[in-house]
Design a protein around this motif. Structure first.
Motif, PDB file in Angstrom:
ATOM      1  N   MET A   1       0.806  -1.252  -0.006  1.00 29.21           N
ATOM      2  CA  MET A   1       0.023   0.170   0.104  1.00 29.21           C
ATOM      3  C   MET A   1       1.044   1.309  -0.067  1.00 29.21           C
ATOM      4  O   MET A   1       1.953   1.391   0.663  1.00 29.21           O
ATOM      5  N   VAL A   2       0.401   2.212  -0.612  1.00 32.23           N
ATOM      6  CA  VAL A   2       1.126   3.379  -0.849  1.00 32.23           C
ATOM      7  C   VAL A   2       0.401   4.481  -0.181  1.00 32.23           C
ATOM      8  O   VAL A   2      -0.731   4.830  -0.336  1.00 32.23           O
ATOM      9  N   LYS A   3       1.239   5.002   0.912  1.00 29.97           N
ATOM     10  CA  LYS A   3       0.490   6.018   1.993  1.00 29.97           C
ATOM     11  C   LYS A   3       0.585   7.391   1.390  1.00 29.97           C
ATOM     12  O   LYS A   3       1.659   7.800   1.016  1.00 29.97           O
ATOM     13  N   ASP A   4      -0.620   8.223   1.549  1.00 25.22           N
ATOM     14  CA  ASP A   4      -0.426   9.695   1.303  1.00 25.22           C
ATOM     15  C   ASP A   4      -0.008  10.421   2.238  1.00 25.22           C
ATOM     16  O   ASP A   4      -0.636  10.433   3.394  1.00 25.22           O
ATOM     17  N   LEU A   5       0.985  11.110   2.314  1.00 19.24           N
ATOM     18  CA  LEU A   5       1.538  12.182   3.023  1.00 19.24           C
ATOM     19  C   LEU A   5       1.294  13.353   2.961  1.00 19.24           C
ATOM     20  O   LEU A   5       0.985  13.784   1.855  1.00 19.24           O
TER      21      LEU A   5
END
Length: 103
Positions: A1-5
């Protein structure tokens, strides 16, 4: 999963371990090409590397702090220190090779 920062969460989320952050924008063609590659890497390497993305239009403070002038730019950090800066579109194999020394 790619997390939005965001500007508010970037430092905390990238302070420990190996992190890979994709700096992008919705209007950027090469960024849209890079995104599925990063998603695939996250699926395959997510147990060893934390994958993140930062929208430079929404989070200009973080982009400015790291001197992001062109997108996509990807930063690899190990224990909070930037160890690689990768500018422009790169293949999955190229990115795996950049990550390999840090995991």
């Amino acid at each position: 999963m790619v997390k939005d920062l965001t500007d508010a969460t970037f430092e905390q989320e990238t302070a420990t371990g190996v992190t890979f952050t994709d700096f992008w924008a919705t209007w950027c063609g090469p960024c849209r090409m890079q995104s599925p590659v990063v998603e695939q890497l996250a699926e395959e390497m997510g147990d060893k590397v934390n994958f993140n993305k930062v929208d430079v239009d929404q989070n200009q403070e973080t982009a400015a702090k790291f001197g992001i002038m062109s997108i996509p730019t990807m930063l690899i950090k190990k224990d909070g220190q930037v160890v690689e800066s990768i500018v422009g579109y790169h293949s999955k194999e190229q990115l795996e090779a950049k990550l390999a020394p840090y995991i």
